[in-house]
Design a protein around this motif. Structure first.
Motif, PDB file in Angstrom:
ATOM      1  N   CYS A 142      -2.675   0.758   5.824  1.00 59.96           N
ATOM      2  CA  CYS A 142      -2.404   2.129   6.349  1.00 59.96           C
ATOM      3  C   CYS A 142      -3.507   2.671   7.310  1.00 59.96           C
ATOM      4  O   CYS A 142      -4.000   3.545   6.954  1.00 59.96           O
ATOM      5  CB  CYS A 142      -2.384   3.033   5.340  1.00 59.96           C
ATOM      6  SG  CYS A 142      -0.836   2.799   4.314  1.00 59.96           S
ATOM      7  N   GLN A 160       6.561  10.742   6.580  1.00 60.32           N
ATOM      8  CA  GLN A 160       5.818   9.853   7.263  1.00 60.32           C
ATOM      9  C   GLN A 160       5.185   9.926   8.593  1.00 60.32           C
ATOM     10  O   GLN A 160       4.081   9.804   9.022  1.00 60.32           O
ATOM     11  CB  GLN A 160       6.735   8.529   7.180  1.00 60.32           C
ATOM     12  CG  GLN A 160       6.874   7.712   5.792  1.00 60.32           C
ATOM     13  CD  GLN A 160       7.560   6.438   5.823  1.00 60.32           C
ATOM     14  OE1 GLN A 160       7.529   5.835   7.008  1.00 60.32           O
ATOM     15  NE2 GLN A 160       8.164   6.235   4.743  1.00 60.32           N
ATOM     16  N   THR A 175       8.923   0.329   2.938  1.00 59.52           N
ATOM     17  CA  THR A 175       7.581   0.224   2.281  1.00 59.52           C
ATOM     18  C   THR A 175       7.504  -0.298   0.908  1.00 59.52           C
ATOM     19  O   THR A 175       6.301  -0.808   0.752  1.00 59.52           O
ATOM     20  CB  THR A 175       7.194   1.984   2.151  1.00 59.52           C
ATOM     21  OG1 THR A 175       8.053   2.636   1.275  1.00 59.52           O
ATOM     22  CG2 THR A 175       7.035   2.667   3.704  1.00 59.52           C
ATOM     23  N   ASP A 196       2.290   7.359   8.341  1.00 67.01           N
ATOM     24  CA  ASP A 196       1.804   7.181   7.181  1.00 67.01           C
ATOM     25  C   ASP A 196       3.097   6.677   6.251  1.00 67.01           C
ATOM     26  O   ASP A 196       3.743   7.483   5.482  1.00 67.01           O
ATOM     27  CB  ASP A 196       1.220   8.482   6.526  1.00 67.01           C
ATOM     28  CG  ASP A 196       0.577   8.367   4.918  1.00 67.01           C
ATOM     29  OD1 ASP A 196       0.578   7.018   4.424  1.00 67.01           O
ATOM     30  OD2 ASP A 196       0.085   9.322   4.537  1.00 67.01           O
ATOM     31  N   ALA A 199      -2.769   5.570   9.231  1.00 66.64           N
ATOM     32  CA  ALA A 199      -2.971   6.753   8.370  1.00 66.64           C
ATOM     33  C   ALA A 199      -4.329   7.128   7.835  1.00 66.64           C
ATOM     34  O   ALA A 199      -4.499   8.371   7.848  1.00 66.64           O
ATOM     35  CB  ALA A 199      -1.990   6.557   7.003  1.00 66.64           C
TER      36      ALA A 199
END
Length: 388
Positions: free
Chosen positions: A276, A315, A177, A168, A279
């Motif tokens: 994502c 993450q 990111t 994530d 995620a």
């Protein structure tokens, strides 16, 4: 000036050649040296599954598949990781190929193809396998395990260790990111993608050049790298440097880069970082949605570095929340407080702290383990969630 030239020449030489593994032998429990042979088990256009065969050694209990990153470096970036595991494990590694050397006729290679490669590699090794994914492949390895859990449950590995991966990316922002969030896909395709020239077998293939990725990595710690090279020039000038001193050992590997298929790079940014999909448990392969909640038997452990500036703490451990079908006693996590990104799979933090925990986790989730080939007693509490 001569010292500057020597350091500069060595640096540029490393950028264009794939390093050798350089692992020739290990000392076994019998006190004898055993020769190492690297042999392909599964050969594919974009990557092979290779085996480090230890001559004259009895079969090992621990069969480990080490999933190397495809993020600009060769699989040899994990050389020290492989060397540390070989005395205790039967080691297999994903050896990804340089995209510039792959003919256009072999077709595309994106995150879905990558996931299917991993599933095939796990299938080839069989269910008595323990998978360790380092950094970039962590989310896709999790997806491949979920794919097998639903499509081919008899081929599922016994355990999955995810080390410093962006499951994530938004759980804890980093420069990586932030870059993925602020740059559009059009800008990436326009500025980062190049075409392989006539010099290589992959002429015409669109790639994300390894040198661009190396530039990105080095820019994150530009002052540290500049100081390291300045100091090395001084050591060479004073006659204090050697062929395998700490600087050369690190940068000989760090500077060796390979090109990635353009579609793999772009789909990674789009689907893993921007959208994502892992995620949000919304990742699909060939039109079929992969549900991470379908993993019910594979023990999963996450490892993070407290000072990781690429995949920051939070993450990777996010994977455990996605495993809704996995019992709590099959989940574990660990944070190495003072380790950076490289340190969690190589160096002192890996050797002294993380590696023993990973081996304990493997042993705790093995089927009827035989004690004769284990260097440590089986841990009773290896499946412990130690996340902050």
């Amino acid at each position: 000036m001569a010292a500057w030239g020597e350091v500069t020449e060595r640096s540029f030489q490393r950028m264009v050649v794939k390093p050798d593994w350089g692992i020739e032998s290990i000392t076994g429990e019998d006190g004898r040296d055993h020769l190492i042979t690297v042999e392909p088990i599964v050969s594919r256009p974009f990557g092979d599954l290779i085996h480090f065969d230890v001559a004259g050694r009895d079969p090992m209990d621990r069969r480990v598949l080490l999933v190397a990153p495809m993020s600009g470096h060769y699989a040899t970036l994990l050389r020290s990781t492989v060397k540390s595991l070989l005395p205790d494990c039967d080691v297999y590694v994903t050896d990804w190929h340089n995209a510039r050397d792959i003919p256009v006729s072999e077709g595309k290679f994106d995150v879905e193809d990558y996931t299917l490669y991993l599933a095939d590699f796990m299938r080839a090794l069989g269910p008595d396998t323990h998978v360790i994914a380092v950094c970039q492949p962590a989310p896709l390895t999790l997806a491949a395990a979920a794919y097998l859990a639903e499509q081919d449950p008899d081929a599922q590995p016994r355990s999955l260790t995810l080390i410093g991966g962006p499951i994530d990316p938004e759980a804890n922002a980093t420069d990586v990111t932030d870059f993925g969030r602020r740059v559009t896909m059009g800008q990436l395709e326009e500025t980062m993608i190049q075409q392989v020239g006539f010099k290589y077998p992959g002429v015409g293939r669109k790639v994300y050049p390894g040198l661009l990725q190396l530039t990105s990595f080095m820019s994150m710690n530009a002052e540290r790298h500049a100081t390291a090279f300045s100091d090395q020039i001084g050591r060479v000038a004073r006659g204090e440097a050697s062929d395998r001193d700490p600087h050369n050992k690190f940068y000989d590997e760090y500077l060796a880069v390979m090109d990635m298929p353009a579609e793999f790079y772009l789909s990674t940014v789009k689907r893993i970082f921007k959208d994502c999909e892992i995620a949000r448990n919304d990742f699909s392969v060939e039109g079929r949605k992969i549900d991470i909640g379908k993993i019910t038997k594979i023990a999963v452990k996450t490892v993070e570095g407290g000072k990781d500036d690429i995949s920051a703490p939070g993450q990777c451990v996010a994977a455990l929340d996605l495993l809704t079908g996995l019992p709590a006693d099959k989940k574990a996590s660990y944070v190495e407080p003072n380790a950076g990104h490289y340190g969690i799979f190589a160096g002192r933090s890996w050797r002294e702290n993380i590696r023993p925990l990973v081996l304990d986790f493997i042993d705790a989730n093995s089927e009827a383990p035989a004690e004769r080939k284990r260097t440590k007693p089986r841990a009773k509490h290896a499946n412990k969630n130690a996340a902050a």
